[in-house]
Scaffold this motif. Structure first.
Motif, PDB file in Angstrom:
ATOM      1  N   GLY A  69       0.834  -1.205   0.000  1.00  0.00           N
ATOM      2  CA  GLY A  69       0.000   0.000   0.000  1.00  0.00           C
ATOM      3  C   GLY A  69       0.864   1.249   0.000  1.00  0.00           C
ATOM      4  N   ARG A  70       1.894   1.231   0.820  1.00  0.00           N
ATOM      5  CA  ARG A  70       2.842   2.352   0.885  1.00  0.00           C
ATOM      6  C   ARG A  70       3.521   2.556  -0.478  1.00  0.00           C
ATOM      7  NH1 ARG A  70       5.827   4.932   4.899  1.00  0.00           N
ATOM      8  NH2 ARG A  70       4.739   3.709   6.475  1.00  0.00           N
ATOM      9  N   LEU A  71       3.935   1.477  -1.091  1.00  0.00           N
ATOM     10  CA  LEU A  71       4.574   1.541  -2.405  1.00  0.00           C
ATOM     11  C   LEU A  71       3.643   2.167  -3.442  1.00  0.00           C
ATOM     12  CD1 LEU A  71       6.953   0.545  -4.323  1.00  0.00           C
ATOM     13  CD2 LEU A  71       5.495  -1.449  -4.699  1.00  0.00           C
ATOM     14  N   VAL A  72       2.391   1.719  -3.466  1.00  0.00           N
ATOM     15  CA  VAL A  72       1.418   2.224  -4.441  1.00  0.00           C
ATOM     16  C   VAL A  72       1.155   3.712  -4.221  1.00  0.00           C
ATOM     17  CG1 VAL A  72      -1.007   2.089  -5.149  1.00  0.00           C
ATOM     18  CG2 VAL A  72       0.337  -0.003  -4.891  1.00  0.00           C
ATOM     19  N   VAL A  73       0.867   4.102  -2.980  1.00  0.00           N
ATOM     20  CA  VAL A  73       0.571   5.513  -2.698  1.00  0.00           C
ATOM     21  C   VAL A  73       1.775   6.384  -3.023  1.00  0.00           C
ATOM     22  CG1 VAL A  73      -0.027   7.180  -0.895  1.00  0.00           C
ATOM     23  CG2 VAL A  73      -1.211   4.981  -0.994  1.00  0.00           C
ATOM     24  N   HIS A  74       2.963   5.926  -2.655  1.00  0.00           N
ATOM     25  CA  HIS A  74       4.177   6.704  -2.944  1.00  0.00           C
ATOM     26  C   HIS A  74       4.354   6.886  -4.460  1.00  0.00           C
ATOM     27  CE1 HIS A  74       8.150   8.354  -2.369  1.00  0.00           C
ATOM     28  NE2 HIS A  74       8.606   7.518  -3.278  1.00  0.00           N
ATOM     29  N   ALA A  75       4.189   5.833  -5.235  1.00  0.00           N
ATOM     30  CA  ALA A  75       4.339   5.940  -6.697  1.00  0.00           C
ATOM     31  C   ALA A  75       3.308   6.894  -7.286  1.00  0.00           C
ATOM     32  CB  ALA A  75       4.215   4.552  -7.333  1.00  0.00           C
ATOM     33  N   LEU A  76       2.079   6.824  -6.804  1.00  0.00           N
ATOM     34  CA  LEU A  76       1.027   7.711  -7.319  1.00  0.00           C
ATOM     35  C   LEU A  76       1.308   9.171  -6.970  1.00  0.00           C
ATOM     36  CD1 LEU A  76      -2.087   5.528  -6.481  1.00  0.00           C
ATOM     37  CD2 LEU A  76      -1.060   5.892  -8.739  1.00  0.00           C
ATOM     38  N   CYS A  77       1.761   9.420  -5.755  1.00  0.00           N
ATOM     39  CA  CYS A  77       2.071  10.792  -5.351  1.00  0.00           C
ATOM     40  C   CYS A  77       3.252  11.355  -6.133  1.00  0.00           C
ATOM     41  CB  CYS A  77       2.326  10.850  -3.844  1.00  0.00           C
ATOM     42  SG  CYS A  77       0.838  10.585  -2.871  1.00  0.00           S
ATOM     43  N   GLU A  78       4.254  10.545  -6.360  1.00  0.00           N
ATOM     44  CA  GLU A  78       5.394  10.997  -7.168  1.00  0.00           C
ATOM     45  C   GLU A  78       4.943  11.370  -8.580  1.00  0.00           C
ATOM     46  OE1 GLU A  78       8.707  11.545  -6.444  1.00  0.00           O
ATOM     47  OE2 GLU A  78       7.986  11.356  -4.376  1.00  0.00           O
ATOM     48  N   ASP A  79       4.071  10.567  -9.155  1.00  0.00           N
ATOM     49  CA  ASP A  79       3.548  10.864 -10.485  1.00  0.00           C
ATOM     50  C   ASP A  79       2.764  12.170 -10.484  1.00  0.00           C
ATOM     51  OD1 ASP A  79       2.793   9.814 -13.343  1.00  0.00           O
ATOM     52  OD2 ASP A  79       0.886  10.410 -12.409  1.00  0.00           O
ATOM     53  N   ALA A 104       0.916  18.725  -9.588  1.00  0.00           N
ATOM     54  CA  ALA A 104      -0.024  18.785  -8.468  1.00  0.00           C
ATOM     55  C   ALA A 104       0.703  19.232  -7.199  1.00  0.00           C
ATOM     56  CB  ALA A 104      -0.674  17.425  -8.240  1.00  0.00           C
ATOM     57  N   THR A 105       0.030  20.050  -6.412  1.00  0.00           N
ATOM     58  CA  THR A 105       0.589  20.502  -5.140  1.00  0.00           C
ATOM     59  C   THR A 105      -0.283  20.094  -3.961  1.00  0.00           C
ATOM     60  OG1 THR A 105      -0.522  22.632  -5.397  1.00  0.00           O
ATOM     61  CG2 THR A 105       1.761  22.477  -6.179  1.00  0.00           C
ATOM     62  N   THR A 106      -1.484  19.623  -4.252  1.00  0.00           N
ATOM     63  CA  THR A 106      -2.431  19.193  -3.224  1.00  0.00           C
ATOM     64  C   THR A 106      -2.999  17.847  -3.611  1.00  0.00           C
ATOM     65  OG1 THR A 106      -3.050  21.490  -2.784  1.00  0.00           O
ATOM     66  CG2 THR A 106      -4.569  19.797  -2.014  1.00  0.00           C
ATOM     67  N   GLY A 107      -3.144  16.963  -2.632  1.00  0.00           N
ATOM     68  CA  GLY A 107      -3.752  15.667  -2.883  1.00  0.00           C
ATOM     69  C   GLY A 107      -5.055  15.528  -2.135  1.00  0.00           C
ATOM     70  N   VAL A 108      -6.004  14.863  -2.760  1.00  0.00           N
ATOM     71  CA  VAL A 108      -7.301  14.586  -2.148  1.00  0.00           C
ATOM     72  C   VAL A 108      -7.491  13.078  -2.174  1.00  0.00           C
ATOM     73  CG1 VAL A 108      -9.802  14.907  -2.335  1.00  0.00           C
ATOM     74  CG2 VAL A 108      -8.248  16.774  -2.941  1.00  0.00           C
TER      75      VAL A 108
END
Length: 125
Positions: free
Chosen positions: A43-53, A59-63
């Protein structure tokens, strides 16, 4: 939209997620880890990859609308709860008042009185 899929060595589903950057905001969605593969950092790997993308796309804000099960992971990654999330569903009805699929069309008039939308929320037209 960017999607991340992690599979096990046998090709079975292990984890996934997606992100849709919309200007300065990125919507992170559908984060899921298979029960057989939890507690391994996927889960950490997936979220980290998505945020990096999303960051690479400006993007400067995540929802993120997460479940209580995922909250500890998201908070460990620096996300913070801003507001409670309520999930609502509206089932369309046919003329008899029974549920039915309208395939994108508005429900048929059932003869029931419809309340006007709250002031300021009227549809644009």
């Amino acid at each position: 939209m960017t999607r991340v899929l992690v599979t096990a060595r046998d090709g079975s589903f292990a984890a996934r997620g997606q992100v849709a950057p919309t200007g300065g905001t990125a919507v992170v969605d559908r984060i899921e880890t298979s029960a057989a593969h939890r507690r391994r950092g996927l889960g950490r790997l997936v979220v980290h990859a998505l945020c990096e993308d999303a960051l690479a796309r400006g993007a400067t804000t995540g929802v993120l609308g997460g479940t209580p099960d995922g909250r500890a992971l998201y908070e460990a990654l620096g996300w913070r709860a801003e507001a409670p999330l309520v999930s609502l569903r509206h089932a369309a009805t046919d003329r008899t008042g029974h549920g039915g699929s309208h395939r994108g069309r508005p429900p048929a008039d059932t003869g029931r009185r419809r309340e006007p939308p709250p002031r300021g929320l009227a549809p644009r037209g």
